[in-house]
Design an enzyme around this catalytic site. Structure first.
Site, PDB file in Angstrom:
ATOM      1  N   SER A 177       0.876  -1.116   0.036  1.00  0.00           N
ATOM      2  CA  SER A 177      -0.052  -0.085  -0.072  1.00  0.00           C
ATOM      3  C   SER A 177       0.868   1.279   0.000  1.00  0.00           C
ATOM      4  O   SER A 177       1.679   1.438  -0.846  1.00  0.00           O
ATOM      5  CB  SER A 177      -1.110   0.001   1.248  1.00  0.00           C
ATOM      6  N   HIS A 203      -2.605  -1.182  -3.669  1.00  0.00           N
ATOM      7  CA  HIS A 203      -3.758  -0.076  -3.271  1.00  0.00           C
ATOM      8  C   HIS A 203      -3.568   1.046  -3.993  1.00  0.00           C
ATOM      9  O   HIS A 203      -2.766   1.655  -4.044  1.00  0.00           O
ATOM     10  CB  HIS A 203      -3.762   0.321  -1.685  1.00  0.00           C
ATOM     11  N   ASP A 299      -4.542  -5.121   6.073  1.00  0.00           N
ATOM     12  CA  ASP A 299      -4.850  -5.817   4.740  1.00  0.00           C
ATOM     13  C   ASP A 299      -3.959  -6.549   4.474  1.00  0.00           C
ATOM     14  O   ASP A 299      -2.782  -6.330   4.186  1.00  0.00           O
ATOM     15  CB  ASP A 299      -5.303  -4.757   3.606  1.00  0.00           C
TER      16      ASP A 299
END
Length: 356
Positions: A177, A203, A299
């Site tokens: 991310s 992401h 995540d």
């Protein structure tokens, strides 16, 4: 308190973004500027913790300003970009120059979209505020996200607790991310064309992943492309999950293929690293290598644990080399990680795995 500055030549966008920051207990608006030169004057009084930056502005473009900031006082910068092909390409260049994240310009007058934009903006600011910009490996080259509910990956894929078929193919799954665009480029450019097939969740909003994949394809020996539904995972190929869709690995006979799916946010994201990793655990078992890299939040932690439990090698980028030590930290806390490795060593781990 996170001090934020907004630099955008649109008065309407400045007003909308400013209103989104109101009543946030941990965020304060330091000020707004209509172009980079006004911004630099503003910063003489007080330097912000996070800068929200437009790309196309008069007097000085956003990338020139970004490079100036990174040279003088490295600061987390979030790019506020338009959803156009040209906008996506320039935005990816801004990420390469040192920006840590992307948000899309809010669509005015659409209440639901504004709420979704606000959630994404606040998430990006809080992640950026934790970013160690000095750790970025900058090479110097030049659907709205639904809000909030934190779903379990079960809403996207079925339970993975069933027997694994055997296959000799190897698969590498990477999840990242904030700060990940730089980390991914650093790793992927070090890999030979003979490396095992790689599936990646980074992401990123939709419309930007194709430009990101194209940029990587231009600097990597491996072929890099934005994933399409039913693409085969093959040695020498890197598939980047589309922004706005979940990507799953599936077995088709002796082959691995990817499936793209709509669905709710999982762990606050779509695509979700958890969804990818859990599908890899299910489809590839011990024939997989999972790597969770820099990023905020959790995540991928549970998905990496399932890969670990299925016999996969599981790695986490270490704290010293992470721009944001969030996702790897959560995976370590869960006991999902075989070992932590520095960013410098991830490529050699992938090469060694390919040769096993």
């Amino acid at each position: 308190m996170i001090k934020v500055a907004i630099v955008d030549d649109s008065a309407v966008v400045r007003q909308v973004l400013s209103s989104m920051l109101e009543n946030q207990p941990d965020i304060t608006l330091l000020g707004c500027a209509r172009d980079p030169l006004f911004a630099l004057k503003l910063f003489e009084q007080q330097w912000p913790d996070v800068i929200i930056l437009d790309i196309e502005m008069p007097r000085m473009d956003g990338i020139t300003f970004l490079k100036k900031v990174m040279a003088e006082k490295p600061t987390p910068v979030v790019i506020c970009s338009t959803l156009t092909e040209q906008g996506a390409s320039v935005t990816i260049a801004a990420l390469a120059a040192g920006a840590v994240d992307i948000i899309t310009k809010p669509k005015l007058g659409l209440k639901g979209f504004l709420e979704e934009s606000q959630a994404r903006l606040l998430q990006a600011i809080r992640a950026a505020a934790k970013a160690s910009v000095a750790k970025l490996r900058v090479n110097g080259l030049a659907k709205p996200m639904p809000v909030i509910a934190k779903h379990n990956a079960d809403v996207v894929l079925a339970s993975t607790n069933h027997a694994l078929n055997q296959t000799t193919d190897r698969v590498v799954a990477l999840g990242t991310s904030t700060g990940g665009t730089h980390a991914l480029e650093y790793v992927l450019t070090a890999l030979p064309r003979t490396s095992a097939g790689i599936v990646v969740v980074q992401h990123m909003p939709e419309h930007f992943t194709a430009a990101f994949a194209s940029r990587l394809n231009g600097v990597c020996e491996m072929e890099v492309k934005e994933a399409e539904d039913n693409d085969r995972v093959m040695p020498g190929l890197v598939l980047i999950a589309n922004g706005g869709k979940h990507m799953l690995l599936q077995r088709s006979g002796a082959q691995y293929r990817v499936q793209l799916k709509d669905g709710p946010l999982v762990s606050r994201h779509r695509p979700s690293v958890d969804v990818l990793f859990r599908s890899v655990a299910n489809a590839a078992g011990k024939n997989a290598l999972g790597v969770i890299m820099t990023g905020m939040g959790d995540d991928g932690a549970r998905g990496l644990l399932e890969m670990h439990q299925c016999g996969a090698i599981t790695l986490a980028q270490d704290e010293a080399s992470c721009v944001v030590y969030g996702m790897p930290k959560e995976a370590v806390k869960l006991g999902a990680v075989s070992r932590q490795v520095a960013l410098d060593n991830i490529a050699e781990e992938i090469i060694a795995f390919t040769k096993q």
